[in-house]
Design a protein around this motif. Structure first.
Motif, short mmCIF file in Angstrom:
data_model
loop_
_atom_site.label_atom_id
_atom_site.label_comp_id
_atom_site.label_asym_id
_atom_site.label_seq_id
_atom_site.Cartn_x
_atom_site.Cartn_y
_atom_site.Cartn_z
N LYS A 8 -19.42 29.03 2.63
CA LYS A 8 -18.98 28.01 1.68
C LYS A 8 -19.96 26.83 1.67
CE LYS A 8 -14.86 25.52 0.33
NZ LYS A 8 -15.26 25.55 -1.09
N ALA A 9 -20.45 26.53 0.47
CA ALA A 9 -21.47 25.48 0.36
C ALA A 9 -20.87 24.09 0.54
CB ALA A 9 -22.17 25.57 -0.99
N ILE A 10 -21.66 23.24 1.18
CA ILE A 10 -21.33 21.83 1.32
C ILE A 10 -21.88 21.12 0.09
CG2 ILE A 10 -21.87 19.78 2.69
CD1 ILE A 10 -22.37 21.67 5.05
N ASP A 11 -21.10 20.23 -0.54
CA ASP A 11 -21.64 19.59 -1.74
C ASP A 11 -22.29 18.24 -1.46
OD1 ASP A 11 -19.26 18.16 -1.43
OD2 ASP A 11 -19.17 17.72 -3.58
N ASP A 12 -21.99 17.66 -0.32
CA ASP A 12 -22.57 16.35 0.01
C ASP A 12 -23.62 16.51 1.11
OD1 ASP A 12 -23.22 13.78 0.53
OD2 ASP A 12 -21.19 13.09 0.97
N LEU A 13 -24.86 16.36 0.73
CA LEU A 13 -25.94 16.59 1.70
C LEU A 13 -26.61 15.28 2.11
CD1 LEU A 13 -27.51 19.81 0.19
CD2 LEU A 13 -26.04 19.63 2.17
N THR A 14 -25.88 14.19 1.99
CA THR A 14 -26.45 12.90 2.31
C THR A 14 -26.16 12.58 3.77
OG1 THR A 14 -24.42 11.89 1.51
CG2 THR A 14 -26.27 11.99 -0.02
N GLY A 15 -26.98 13.03 4.67
CA GLY A 15 -26.85 12.59 6.06
C GLY A 15 -26.40 13.65 7.03
#
Lengths: 684, 684
Positions: free
Chosen positions: B54-61
């Motif tokens: 399952k992909a993560i949609d928030d890749l900020t940090g």
């Protein structure tokens, strides 16, 4: 292009091999210059320019080549983007006649003498319309034009925009100020845009500006509706979108007395244009990928509409990638074969033999891969890592060796026979021909059921299954693998038999209707088109869908892959009426490469009149037809009008030849309009 | 690295195929987490991170993975530089245990269910010492330190700098101001720096600044002297250089009573260090390329000096590139075989079987290429596009099928037999073994001249030539292809026969002296080393050369390839005393992979004493030897000291076994110093 898909804001790349360009390429051409030439040039990458083998050390600006015979080499290194060169002198110019290689093998011996380089494999350099130093190939982007929403509805903390129809590009926020984090939720349907939890695509935009600014998200999206959320506390003047398009002009056309069919044709055109971008892609919302099965249909539609060779070639190169072959194209067995088949179509519609010859090596290595995967009976069945696709259809068995795959394999071998012959690989041609004949023999031996009058779906553990599906049967008709008796048997036992599972994708409808047209059932197909594509229009479609099942209701139509809005509502394969109407109603198709000869078999299929244009490599064929008059004019090639008439047809401009029964033929010369008075035969 | 060569300021790229990285790579690892883990990460490229699919949609940090068993996938797209990922959680970390693939084949069916992915070919992810988010792999540069010239001579409009010895890096101009265009002319010799018309490398630097600035050219260069031209009208405070180096520590050493030999060893070390950079390159002035023949010698020297596995592996990967094979390695037939041979050496010296197993597929496809190029007699002769190199030697015939190439081919097949066996390709092993035996049979059948007591140079049109050269004969000695009688015959008929053309490159001297050492002629070889390498030192060499012909005079020594300063004065293959002294004087070499067992055969070769260290994968073997005492200590493995003594040798720490004659053996256990009193036998 393959890396612009997002799914709920997560980057969603392809799952097959992506190759990069060769980072180091040598380009060269031999020139015979009447005078010295001053050459302006630009490269993408570090470069070395040699005149007659001697490097120039000053690459700031221009260089001069003296009069006489000279070889110019440009060797460029660029890992980030493909090495490119642009030269414009009076005589020395970069164009398609330059040759390129990724290994020039130019070593020297201990005295400094250059090696013999004759074993180097030179290929024609790639080129396109980059005609000045300002046009940098790696900076290429499609053009955009501004479009405005047809309705803007503001409510609690959000704004819902409707652009009136399916569209593609970049939302642009005008005059936005304040601090906040907007969410742009895209919807091909209103339901999708409003369903933040399930919408397939969205963007976040962080605003932190006291002054009004304009902003657009980085990636283009497909949508009709945009739901802008979290608008409270932000100023926003207006919203538009930058519609991005490939700028290919329509060269083909179709119109008739049936307004619904005209609408179907128009929406098909829009659907095809939306999914024709740098490459022919599957659909604009979700994958935005290059899929061989989808692209093969786009090529055929393209030949009847924009007729742009470059997009076909780019797409075919991109699908194939580099050697070694490590999987089927797109990982799908059937998609490998479509790639082979599309070479034959390309050659017939364009007459461009060079593309085919240049690709022969790549075709051969791909066919080597396929041939090495045959089972002990010489048939292909899915091995681990092979996706046996055929179609999206519930419960479709992929077990054993499918007749559909063997049929495509046989057609692929036939294509290889032609291509081997054209590219002067005569031994290969003999071998492929033998393999094709052998496999066609097996197709009938293993799969034809005399009881069921059809090719069965599969062969499992060496045994014929009972299962009948439409796929192999319909392809065998327009591949002309069936004899006339089999064709009429199959029409009844399969194509017009409601107990055989029906097709729910426009993808396979393309071939089903093609098969019926090839059997002369244009009347039936016209009704099918109006039912199926007309059915989508009645549901408000502004572009044609990936799949359409009339039995579904409301927002159920948007569901696919177990996701509420998983279905693509603008899918290239939805646009097949373009092809069907051009090829089987206007009836125009090449009978030798590049329309040197072609035939016109108009079929009204129940229409009162139709009027259209089919593009040819350097011109067009115009066809008007009603029940008593046919008008033809063509600007290249030699055509053969084939038609039926209940009376004795008349034409002042040429001599009609009676072929017996009510069958007639007339040779069509270029640049000569023909008008034929006849009486349409009411079809069976 | 392959694109940093310039020749008189023109970019000079390689002439063989350069492959790029796969731009789209999936990395994954399965974790079993005792607790939830917060993971900091960084990637080079657009990325998609999935936890259990399952992909993560928030890749900020950062992201969090819950406790339990989880699969983490990171898929990265990056065309410009290789996709990389760095993760550091408490439990989740990126390291060599991650797997990577360029095609994960993770398609879904119409219900959204993922495909079986078991056919995907996963490889261990590449890794190195990038241990924080600040260390970006694609930004990697070697370290530099400042060095100052030992002399600065200003004259009319120029400055001549001497850095005292061969060096490599970036000239730095300090406090320069004014307007002008400087030319930096580099010289490995003073003559070269002063000869603007013929110097191999130079840089232009345009200065336009009223304030004093510091500046360096973009590319590093090799030089001892720098001639800065056009200095009039410019202010210039001083000049230094930034010495660039690979920062590999010496683990091996050698010292003896002969100061000239010690100097040879030291200059060899410096030569090897200068040409050991990101990869093992040939030489630092001219090519700066990765050449298989040169690199293979560097590997061997490396095992006796820095013993750095990573540089070996990187170089071997770079040499091979990707499939399909389109030419010999570096286009050179012999260089293909050295690549095979280096796997065996690597395995013996490092014990790292993984590298060999991971490369087996690539070894096989390269050997397939070779096998397909055999002539009707099963021999290899140069086909168009093949560079048959052997050595730089005037008038060396490359006609027909050379014995030297067949010999390397046979050794390559033997290596393939071992590697196939180790990587569990038992059928391949049987096949390669058979081919090797067959070819070795032909080698003696076709090339051995009973009259001349030697392998002849070539076989032309099916006939043995009369020509005798040293190459095949010396290799056949240390490959152990000759029987003992042949060895002593060949020593006399070829190796010590002055009528056979002598060798003028350190490259082939490496093997010639190795052959003589293998025959026990350390005395002779010591004299040769002092003559040949000592000869260069006497001419002022501060690093060893690409070629050295004692008969030349003055600046003639700098000439090669028809160019006045074409010769490289710092060439890795010049450093072979490192290998010869470690392997054949200290006498230490592995007898099973990774020094699990090894032998020590000290040979003074006329020296009074020698003292040195040979590195092993995780330790070292120390050897001291004079004519009456041998001291050994080792920190891993089981060694066997093999020595001769004219008296009855004594050792308190172990039991010396008499092997008959004056031959003795002593087993060396780790972490136990041994001292042996003996009496050296004066060698024959």
């Amino acid at each position: 292009m393959q890396n612009r898909r997002t799914e709920r804001n997560a980057f969603f790349p392809i799952f097959w091999k992506m190759d990069s360009h060769y980072p180091l390429v040598d380009f060269h051409k031999d020139f015979s210059l009447p005078k010295a030439d001053t050459i302006h040039f630009q490269t993408e990458g570090i470069c070395n320019i040699k005149i007659d083998g001697k490097a120039i050390d000053d690459l700031t600006g221009t260089f001069i080549v003296p009069a006489g015979n000279h070889r110019i080499n440009v060797k460029i290194y660029n890992q980030a983007t493909p090495p490119t060169v642009f030269m414009s002198g009076r005589y020395v110019k970069t164009d398609a006649s330059w040759l390129a290689t990724f290994e020039d093998k130019e070593w020297i011996d201990e005295t400094g003498k250059s090696s013999d380089v004759s074993a180097t494999n030179y290929q024609p350099a790639g080129y396109w319309n980059f005609n000045s130093t300002n046009q940098i190939p790696s900076h290429f982007v499609l053009p955009v034009i501004v479009q405005r929403p047809v309705s803007v509805v503001k409510k609690d903390n959000s704004i819902l925009l409707d652009f009136g129809k399916e569209t593609f590009g970049y939302v642009k926020l005008h005059g936005i100020a304040g601090r906040g984090r907007l969410q742009l939720v895209y919807g091909e349907s209103k339901e999708e845009a409003l369903d933040t939890e399930h919408a397939e695509t969205f963007d976040w935009i962080t605003i932190s500006s006291s002054k009004k600014i304009d902003t657009t998200p980085q990636l283009s999206k497909a949508f009709r509706y945009v739901n802008i959320k979290n608008t409270d506390g932000l100023q926003l003047d207006s919203v538009s979108m930058l519609y991005e398009y490939a700028d290919l002009k329509d060269k083909g056309s179709f119109a008739c007395n049936d307004e619904e069919l005209n609408k179907i044709y128009d929406v098909s055109k829009y659907t095809l244009h939306l999914s024709t971008r740098e490459f022919f892609i599957d659909g604009i919302k979700r994958d935005r990928w290059i899929w061989s099965g989808d692209a093969t249909q786009s090529y055929l539609m393209n030949y009847y509409l924009m007729n742009d060779n470059e997009t076909v070639k780019r797409t075919m190169y991109a699908l194939r990638g580099k050697d070694p072959v490590t999987s089927h194209i797109n990982t799908i067995m059937d998609y490998t074969f479509y790639w082979f088949l599309s070479f034959y179509d390309y050659y017939m519609f364009t007459g461009d033999k060079t593309f085919l010859v240049n690709n022969y090596d790549r075709m051969k290595t791909l066919m080597d891969y396929v041939v090495a995967r045959r089972n002990k009976d010489g048939l292909l069945e899915g091995m681990t890592g092979d996706w046996v696709f055929v179609d999206w259809a519930k419960g479709l068995s992929k077990k054993g060796a499918l007749s559909f795959e063997q049929l495509l394999f046989a057609r692929g071998l036939e294509t290889m026979t032609i291509c081997a012959d054209l590219s002067d690989h005569k031994d290969d041609a003999v071998q492929y021909s033998k393999m094709a004949t052998d496999l066609k023999g097996k197709l009938f031996e293993y799969y034809w059921s005399e009881k069921q009058k059809a090719l069965v779906h599969s062969r499992i553990d060496g045994k014929q299954s009972d299962n009948i599906t439409r796929y192999a049967n319909m392809f065998a008709i327009f591949f002309n693998y069936f004899n006339e008796i089999q064709k009429s048997e199959v029409k009844k036992s399969v194509l017009l038999n409601d107990t055989i599972p029906s097709i729910t994708t426009p993808y396979m409808h393309f071939y089903e209707l093609e098969a019926l047209c090839a059997l002369g059932s244009q009347d039936h197909v016209l009704k099918e088109m109006k039912d199926y594509w007309g059915g989508m229009l009645k549901l408000g479609a502004t572009s044609f869908w990936e799949e359409y099942d009339p039995s579904k209701k409301g927002a159920e139509h948007y569901e696919m892959y177990g996701r509420k809005f998983g279905k693509s509502l603008c899918h290239a394969w939805g646009a097949s009426p373009i092809y069907l109407l051009g090829r089987y109603y206007l009836g125009v198709s090449p009978t030798s490469p590049g329309f040197e000869t072609y035939e016109i078999k108009p079929a009204l299929g129940g229409l009162k009149w139709m009027d259209g244009v089919v593009p040819t490599p350097n011109g067009e064929v115009r066809v008007y037809c009603n029940t008593s008059n046919i008008k033809i004019s063509a600007s290249e090639g030699v055509g053969k009008l084939i038609f039926k008439s209940a009376n004795n047809p008349k034409c002042k401009e040429g001599k009609i030849i009676a072929k017996g029964g009510n069958q007639y033929e007339l040779e069509i010369k270029k640049d000569q309009p023909y008008s034929i008075n006849y009486k349409a035969v009411v079809s069976e």
